[in-house]
Design an enzyme around this catalytic site. Structure first.
Site, PDB file in Angstrom:
ATOM      1  N   ARG A  48       0.787  -1.371   0.189  1.00 58.66           N
ATOM      2  CA  ARG A  48      -0.035   0.060   0.066  1.00 58.66           C
ATOM      3  C   ARG A  48       1.115   1.578   0.036  1.00 58.66           C
ATOM      4  NH1 ARG A  48      -4.961  -2.029   0.921  1.00 58.66           N
ATOM      5  NH2 ARG A  48      -5.162  -3.897   2.484  1.00 58.66           N
ATOM      6  N   SER A  59     -25.720 -12.502   3.454  1.00 61.41           N
ATOM      7  CA  SER A  59     -24.861 -11.690   2.691  1.00 61.41           C
ATOM      8  C   SER A  59     -24.475 -11.388   1.797  1.00 61.41           C
ATOM      9  CB  SER A  59     -23.674 -11.646   3.674  1.00 61.41           C
ATOM     10  OG  SER A  59     -23.049 -10.712   3.204  1.00 61.41           O
ATOM     11  N   THR A 104     -22.844   7.394   5.807  1.00 67.07           N
ATOM     12  CA  THR A 104     -21.717   7.821   6.119  1.00 67.07           C
ATOM     13  C   THR A 104     -21.984   9.644   6.180  1.00 67.07           C
ATOM     14  OG1 THR A 104     -18.954   7.818   5.347  1.00 67.07           O
ATOM     15  CG2 THR A 104     -21.159   8.232   3.264  1.00 67.07           C
ATOM     16  N   LYS A 107     -18.906  11.217   2.550  1.00 64.61           N
ATOM     17  CA  LYS A 107     -18.944  10.644   1.089  1.00 64.61           C
ATOM     18  C   LYS A 107     -20.617  12.244  -0.005  1.00 64.61           C
ATOM     19  CE  LYS A 107     -17.818   6.174   1.211  1.00 64.61           C
ATOM     20  NZ  LYS A 107     -15.748   6.662   1.349  1.00 64.61           N
ATOM     21  N   THR A 128     -16.101   4.632  23.001  1.00 68.50           N
ATOM     22  CA  THR A 128     -15.475   5.761  22.509  1.00 68.50           C
ATOM     23  C   THR A 128     -15.883   6.914  22.614  1.00 68.50           C
ATOM     24  OG1 THR A 128     -14.460   5.976  20.034  1.00 68.50           O
ATOM     25  CG2 THR A 128     -16.623   5.374  20.040  1.00 68.50           C
ATOM     26  N   THR A 135      -8.928  -5.891  -3.202  1.00 68.93           N
ATOM     27  CA  THR A 135     -10.171  -5.652  -2.947  1.00 68.93           C
ATOM     28  C   THR A 135     -11.244  -5.513  -3.964  1.00 68.93           C
ATOM     29  OG1 THR A 135      -8.444  -2.939  -2.094  1.00 68.93           O
ATOM     30  CG2 THR A 135     -10.742  -2.756  -3.153  1.00 68.93           C
TER      31      THR A 135
HETATM   32  C1  LIG Z   1     -19.800   0.433   1.175  1.00 70.18           C
HETATM   33  C2  LIG Z   1     -19.356   1.070   1.942  1.00 70.18           C
HETATM   34  N1  LIG Z   1     -19.700   0.472   4.069  1.00 70.18           N
HETATM   35  C3  LIG Z   1     -19.110   1.373   4.755  1.00 70.18           C
HETATM   36  C4  LIG Z   1     -18.255   2.616   4.053  1.00 70.18           C
HETATM   37  C5  LIG Z   1     -17.372   2.725   5.364  1.00 70.18           C
HETATM   38  O1  LIG Z   1     -17.355   4.314   5.176  1.00 70.18           O
HETATM   39  P1  LIG Z   1     -16.722   5.040   6.296  1.00 70.18           P
HETATM   40  O2  LIG Z   1     -15.508   5.758   4.850  1.00 70.18           O
HETATM   41  O3  LIG Z   1     -17.540   6.794   6.767  1.00 70.18           O
HETATM   42  O4  LIG Z   1     -16.224   4.595   7.257  1.00 70.18           O
HETATM   43  C6  LIG Z   1     -17.635   2.425   3.093  1.00 70.18           C
HETATM   44  C7  LIG Z   1     -16.193   3.496   2.403  1.00 70.18           C
HETATM   45  O5  LIG Z   1     -15.754   3.238   1.582  1.00 70.18           O
HETATM   46  C8  LIG Z   1     -18.441   1.572   2.138  1.00 70.18           C
HETATM   47  O6  LIG Z   1     -17.627   1.539   0.321  1.00 70.18           O
END
Ligand SMILES: Cc1ncc(COP(=O)(O)O)c(C=O)c1O
Length: 417
Positions: free
Chosen positions: A21, A141, A249, A252, A281, A367
């Site tokens: 990475r 899933s 989220t 984004k 947390t 990925t």
């Molecule tokens: C499908 C999906 N869920 C959750 C997340 C995690 O989001 P966050 O960046 O807010 O942790 C991502 C991150 O890209 C994602 O692609």
């Protein structure tokens, strides 16, 4: 045991396979975006030279650069400082946090919401808690689910069946093989970011009802962009009120940081009461909570920007077809351009960056599956017609001799919006 040697071996093996990475340091200046500065020396000059265009940001609506959001964040920092000072139950709940949870619930037209430090943590904490606490639950899933969903399920140690990506027939087959009275949960995403594929959320709801299953929907890549006022794909499909837990989220479409779940009061209270990842947390910075609230308010008004993202994405797809560059076609705003080969995708990315000042990070195994390495284009309202035309010609020159079919038709000089 020689711990360092043991650990180093694993890193070496990982690197030898080409998975090392490395991160590209980017100054994503707000006044010049999509022009940015790539700076491997980490020197913040007074006069920035911004010659690289960024094409892989998830700040889908440019909300991280929105002046009103920035002002709101600064105002709150000046009022209550930076950190929250504690977990939610030890002085870390502020009116900004409570307000944000109300705003999220209202945005999705649901009873309640709960915020987390990220959507990753929200997924992991919620699913592990839910699936641990509901005895004998069986999880269904999607095979392309995000790592955070998989981690949540795995942490719970619940029994899990994987269904083929977006394959409702396969899902139904697996559901029908499970005892009707056994607790079940279907875990899926509305928009899969690596392929750009969208789920038929209404059909998942229908199956969930038929087999008495809970539904857990990750709308991370959809909120802000899809549905009325950006309320997500579930809203677009008319079933937002019928999903048990929606995850989203703030990072984004809303351009900040943080994640959330929303749904019926009883389920949200359940997670609030029992999820260690929520309570043990430190809560998010109050200024971020306030900025996220501001962003949610503004995003709902951005119908024009949403239209622009989709029309520009369609224009890019049409241009890619014309020049013969393969990509995964879908009705979403995400455009995965296929390089297939793991080593080739890195070359493409380096050439684009070094020769064409175009930043598109390479994506490859693990990925995405082996042999399906790709560059993932995301266009935002701030990308202009000139930016797009330059992107296409940079891609065409980079792909060059690798192009699968000859290019005969010239590029359209400008896009029609
Ligand atoms: C499908 C999906 N869920 C959750 C997340 C995690 O989001 P966050 O960046 O807010 O942790 C991502 C991150 O890209 C994602 O692609």
């Amino acid at each position: 045991m020689d711990y360092k040697k043991y650990i180093k071996n694993q890193i070496d093996e990982f690197s030898a396979k080409g998975f090392k990475r490395t991160f590209t340091p980017v100054y994503r200046f707000k006044d010049t975006f999509p022009f940015t500065k790539i700076d491997f020396n980490n020197i913040e000059e007074e006069h920035h030279s911004t010659n690289t265009r960024i094409w892989c940001s998830n700040d889908y609506l440019n909300m991280s650069h929105n002046p009103e959001v920035i002002d709101r964040m600064i105002e709150v920092i000046k009022t209550v400082g930076t950190g929250s000072g504690g977990t939610r139950n030890i002085s870390g709940s502020t009116p900004y946090h409570n307000q944000l949870e109300k705003d999220i619930a209202n945005f999705h037209c649901r009873d309640k919401a709960l915020i987390f430090s990220s959507a990753y943590i929200a997924n992991q904490a919620t699913l592990s808690t839910l699936c641990k606490r509901i005895e004998n639950i069986k999880v269904f899933s999607d095979e392309l689910n995000h790592a955070s969903l998989i981690e949540g399920i795995k942490n719970s140690k619940a029994d899990c069946s994987i269904f083929r990506h977006n394959d409702l027939d396969h899902l139904e087959k697996l559901l029908s093989e499970c005892e009707l009275d056994r607790p079940k949960i279907i875990v899926f995403e509305s928009l899969y970011s690596m392929d750009g594929t969208k789920a038929n959320v209404a059909e998942y709801v229908r199956l969930a009802k038929k087999y008495n299953a809970l539904t857990y929907l990750d709308e991370v890549h959809a909120v802000g962009l899809y549905g009325k006022k950006g309320r997500g794909v579930a809203q677009e499909c008319g079933v937002s009120d019928q999903i048990d837990i929606i995850n989203g989220t703030l990072a984004k479409g809303f351009g900040q940081i943080g994640g959330y779940i929303t749904g019926d009061e009883i389920l949200i209270d359940f997670i609030k009461s029992f999820a260690p990842g929520f309570i043990f947390t430190t809560s998010m910075m109050p200024a971020i909570a306030a900025a996220a609230s501001k962003s949610i308010e503004i995003v709902q008004t951005l119908d024009e920007e949403r239209k622009l993202v989709f029309s520009k994405a369609n224009f890019i797809k049409n241009q890619l077809k014309k020049v013969g560059i393969d990509f995964i076609d879908s009705d979403s705003h995400i455009i995965p351009v296929l390089a297939y080969d793991e080593s080739k995708v890195k070359d493409y990315s380096n050439t684009l960056l070094n020769k064409h000042n175009t930043y598109l990070q390479p994506i490859f195994y693990p990925t995405v599956p082996k042999g399906s390495a790709r560059l993932r284009i995301t266009v935002t309202p701030k990308h202009s017609i000139t930016d797009i035309n330059d992107l296409i010609s940079s891609l065409r020159m980079t792909w060059g001799k690798h192009l699968q079919r000859a290019v005969s038709s010239p590029l359209q000089p400008a896009m029609a919006l």
